[in-house]
Design a protein around this motif. Structure first.
Motif, PDB file in Angstrom:
ATOM      1  N   VAL A   1       0.848  -1.189   0.000  1.00 19.67           N
ATOM      2  CA  VAL A   1       0.000   0.000   0.000  1.00 19.67           C
ATOM      3  C   VAL A   1       0.885   1.241   0.000  1.00 19.67           C
ATOM      4  N   SER A   2       0.638   2.130  -0.941  1.00 22.76           N
ATOM      5  CA  SER A   2       1.413   3.375  -1.002  1.00 22.76           C
ATOM      6  C   SER A   2       0.500   4.532  -0.609  1.00 22.76           C
TER       7      SER A   2
ATOM      8  N   PHE B   1      -3.562   4.219  -0.653  1.00 21.15           N
ATOM      9  CA  PHE B   1      -4.214   4.057   0.643  1.00 21.15           C
ATOM     10  C   PHE B   1      -5.514   4.842   0.706  1.00 21.15           C
TER      11      PHE B   1
ATOM     12  N   VAL C   1     -12.424   0.941   4.385  1.00 26.00           N
ATOM     13  CA  VAL C   1     -12.323  -0.478   4.077  1.00 26.00           C
ATOM     14  C   VAL C   1     -12.865  -0.721   2.672  1.00 26.00           C
ATOM     15  N   ARG C   2     -13.977  -0.074   2.374  1.00 29.04           N
ATOM     16  CA  ARG C   2     -14.601  -0.261   1.068  1.00 29.04           C
ATOM     17  C   ARG C   2     -13.667   0.187  -0.058  1.00 29.04           C
TER      18      ARG C   2
ATOM     19  N   LEU D   1     -10.418   0.237  -0.086  1.00 28.23           N
ATOM     20  CA  LEU D   1      -9.317  -0.712  -0.264  1.00 28.23           C
ATOM     21  C   LEU D   1      -9.822  -2.005  -0.902  1.00 28.23           C
ATOM     22  N   GLU D   2     -11.033  -2.409  -0.495  1.00 32.40           N
ATOM     23  CA  GLU D   2     -11.594  -3.630  -1.103  1.00 32.40           C
ATOM     24  C   GLU D   2     -11.867  -3.402  -2.592  1.00 32.40           C
TER      25      GLU D   2
ATOM     26  N   GLU E   1      -8.619  -3.747  -4.420  1.00 36.36           N
ATOM     27  CA  GLU E   1      -8.267  -5.166  -4.604  1.00 36.36           C
ATOM     28  C   GLU E   1      -9.079  -5.767  -5.745  1.00 36.36           C
TER      29      GLU E   1
ATOM     30  N   ILE F   1      -5.600 -11.122  -4.574  1.00 33.99           N
ATOM     31  CA  ILE F   1      -4.848  -9.879  -4.334  1.00 33.99           C
ATOM     32  C   ILE F   1      -4.789  -9.620  -2.835  1.00 33.99           C
ATOM     33  N   LYS F   2      -3.606  -9.375  -2.333  1.00 38.04           N
ATOM     34  CA  LYS F   2      -3.472  -9.092  -0.906  1.00 38.04           C
ATOM     35  C   LYS F   2      -2.681  -7.804  -0.733  1.00 38.04           C
ATOM     36  N   LEU F   3      -3.313  -6.833  -0.073  1.00 39.06           N
ATOM     37  CA  LEU F   3      -2.618  -5.578   0.208  1.00 39.06           C
ATOM     38  C   LEU F   3      -1.744  -5.783   1.435  1.00 39.06           C
ATOM     39  N   VAL F   4      -0.495  -5.333   1.351  1.00 41.47           N
ATOM     40  CA  VAL F   4       0.408  -5.494   2.491  1.00 41.47           C
ATOM     41  C   VAL F   4       1.002  -4.140   2.869  1.00 41.47           C
ATOM     42  N   GLU F   5       1.593  -4.095   4.054  1.00 42.37           N
ATOM     43  CA  GLU F   5       2.155  -2.843   4.549  1.00 42.37           C
ATOM     44  C   GLU F   5       3.403  -2.462   3.761  1.00 42.37           C
TER      45      GLU F   5
ATOM     46  N   THR G   1       7.303  -4.347   3.266  1.00 41.51           N
ATOM     47  CA  THR G   1       7.257  -5.698   3.808  1.00 41.51           C
ATOM     48  C   THR G   1       7.639  -6.735   2.760  1.00 41.51           C
TER      49      THR G   1
END
Lengths: 142, 431
Positions: free
Chosen positions: B374-375, B379, B383-384, B386-387, B390, B407-411, B414
């Motif tokens: 996530v940049s 960002f 929640v909606r 970001l979903e 994805e 698709i998985k958003l990560v910090e 990482t």
């Protein structure tokens, strides 16, 4: 308006404690918080005493954090107190994205933090109906 | 159009010309270059066996390692006294490759770059600012001789000292900028830093190449510099810039088919693929003298179409290069290039976030997971939001690659990085 910090967290162990520790070490006090989550990730929303410093500290440590403006309002701490306020907003067609409460120790009123898309319209509705709105300075120094 | 006789040649005439030139080239390399003589014999082919363009696929491929193995002059067909120029591509793997040009090769190169620049708006009235590096790299000098051939006023400024470059462009009334797309973005930032606005410059167009770039980047460059931006393509093994170029229709890059024959192959089987299919670009040069290339595997992934373009040019058009075949993965039988995922992510913002593809096999099924850091740009406090992000990435991957991915958003930070570069692919399958 109040500066809230929104933090992106992966849903795995150790993420939340990392953020809390970072703020503690920077001597930043958390006044209120809420988490929204899915099975993969969460968004941590924080009210702190020094929001700009908090975002800078978190970013320094590689944590994704941004400032989001929210409305803080006082709602009578009694049955139906919140319902009344929400009804005013509903009637004005203002959509609430999220809200959470923030307990003040000395007051009989509850403080509600609220995020809406139409911030200016929402503020006008609250003022019209004499709902007390709290400034950022007031909230940070509680 | 710089040279309508050839650029808009009827296809049947063009193909006759191609075949004639191909035959001459094959005879020459077969006789003069031991490497080709042996390679042809190995597959039992002589130049005489090539009776039409369709027979091209009987010939063996040439690859970059063949240039390295025959370093420096082993693949040249002429004596050094006929070679008037050397260029070199450093490569990241040690031994460089060297390419040579006869006088007539340089004339050809200038002709092809004149076509390229004319399609990008250059005329004898233009002031052309060349910020590609000059030297062994083909970019600077390649564009240079083309711009002179067009009769433009050439500013051979090369790279670096960006503030001075901006000042020169302003003072000299530069109308055409030639550089890499990432340098164009840097120029945009410098103009802003200097407190200038693009209106104070006379820039009208830019020709950008030598590295992959997205439509999104084009948009930013066009908006911020108030110009039309054209993509150009080339590689030193074939000639340098001038292999293919965009016309104002911006419907693919016209590949100079009167001098190069393109094919698209499956990078694994080597089979020629039908028109319109995505695969690796293979090029045969049919008029170069010093260093002809027979079925050179460019490793660049693209598609070809031979439909006539609205601009009137008849030469095949290739799509923007979407990746390198070296990085290819096969997931559920589908060819997947990490760069395809990268270009999808690029379209989500101005810069591509760090990402990683994780391929695993559950039972007998391949699974693809895409981790996306996530940049700031991606960002959202919701929640909606970001979903939705994805979902958008998942749908785009499904549309482009034809496979479903998780698709998985990560910090941020990482995804492990080695020497600043993130590790793009983890393949956990035991194949």
């Amino acid at each position: 308006m109040v500066k809230q910090i929104s933090v992106f967290l992966e849903n795995k162990s150790g993420r939340l404690v990392r953020v809390a520790q970072a703020l503690g070490e920077a001597n930043i006090n958390i006044r209120g918080l809420s988490i929204a989550d899915t099975s993969d990730f969460g968004i941590l929303r924080l009210i702190v005493d020094q929001p700009d410093k908090a975002v800078a500290e978190l970013k320094n440590r590689g944590v994704m954090a941004t400032v989001t403006e929210v409305i803080a309002m006082e709602v009578p701490d009694q049955p139906g107190g919140l319902a009344k306020v929400l009804a005013y907003l509903e009637a004005a067609g203002i959509n609430i994205e999220y809200l959470y409460s923030f307990v003040e120790k000395q007051s009989r009123d509850a403080i509600i933090m609220m995020r809406v898309e139409k911030i200016q319209e929402a503020l006008a509705v609250l003022e019209e109906n004499n709902i007390p709105i709290l400034s950022g300075e007031r909230i940070y120094s509680l | 159009m710089w040279n309508p006789k050839y650029e808009a040649m009827e296809r049947d005439k063009l193909e006759k010309l191609q075949f004639l030139r191909l035959k001459q080239t094959l005879e020459k390399v077969y006789q003069l270059v031991p490497f080709y003589g042996e390679a042809f014999k190995k597959v039992g082919i002589e130049p005489g066996d090539i009776r039409s363009l369709d027979d091209l696929n009987k010939l063996p491929f040439t690859i970059k390692d063949d240039l390295r193995d025959n370093y420096p002059y082993g693949l040249f067909t002429v004596d050094l006294n006929e070679v008037v120029r050397i260029h070199s591509s450093s490569g990241t793997t040690g031994i460089p490759t060297v390419v040579g040009y006869t006088r007539s090769d340089l004339e050809l190169w200038a002709e092809l770059m004149a076509r390229t620049l004319a399609a990008g708006g250059a005329t004898s009235d233009s002031v052309v600012h060349i910020a590609y590096g000059y030297g062994l790299f083909t970019g600077g000098l390649g564009v240079h001789y083309g711009a002179e051939k067009v009769g433009a006023t050439v500013v051979p400024i090369s790279g670096g000292q960006t503030r001075r470059q901006v000042k020169m462009m302003k003072d000299l009334g530069t109308t055409l900028l030639a550089c890499t797309p990432s340098y164009a973005l840097f120029i945009v930032e410098t103009i802003e830093e200097m407190g200038l606005s693009p209106e104070e410059l006379q820039l009208k167009t830019g020709v950008f190449g030598a590295e992959p770039w997205s439509e999104n980047m084009r948009q930013v460059i066009e908006d911020k510099l108030k110009i039309k931006a054209f993509d150009i393509y080339g590689l030193s093994e074939i000639i340098g810039p001038g292999v293919s170029y965009e016309c104002p229709a911006k419907a693919g890059l016209h590949l100079n088919e009167d001098h190069f024959i393109p094919e698209i192959i499956d990078p694994v089987s080597g089979r020629v693929l039908p028109e319109g299919t995505t695969g690796e670009l293979v090029i045969t040069t049919i008029s170069k003298e010093a260093l002809p290339m027979i079925r050179y595997r460019t490793r660049d992934i693209t598609t070809l179409t031979r439909n006539k373009c609205s601009c009137g040019r008849t030469h095949a058009r290739m799509a923007k290069v979407s990746g390198r075949s070296d990085d290819m993965l096969i997931i559920r039988g589908v060819n997947v290039f990490p760069s395809q995922v990268e270009s999808i992510l690029l379209e989500m913002g101005e810069t591509a976030p760090h990402y990683q593809l994780i391929v695993d096999r559950v039972g007998s099924l391949d699974m693809l997971q895409v981790l996306v850091e996530v940049s700031d740009e991606l960002f959202s406090d919701h929640v909606r939001g970001l979903e939705k992000l994805e979902k958008k990435i998942r749908l785009e991957i499904d549309n482009t690659l034809g496979i479903s991915a998780d698709i998985k958003l990560v910090e941020p930070k990482t995804i492990p990085r080695s020497e600043g570069k993130a590790q793009r692919v983890i393949d956990r399958r035991n194949l």
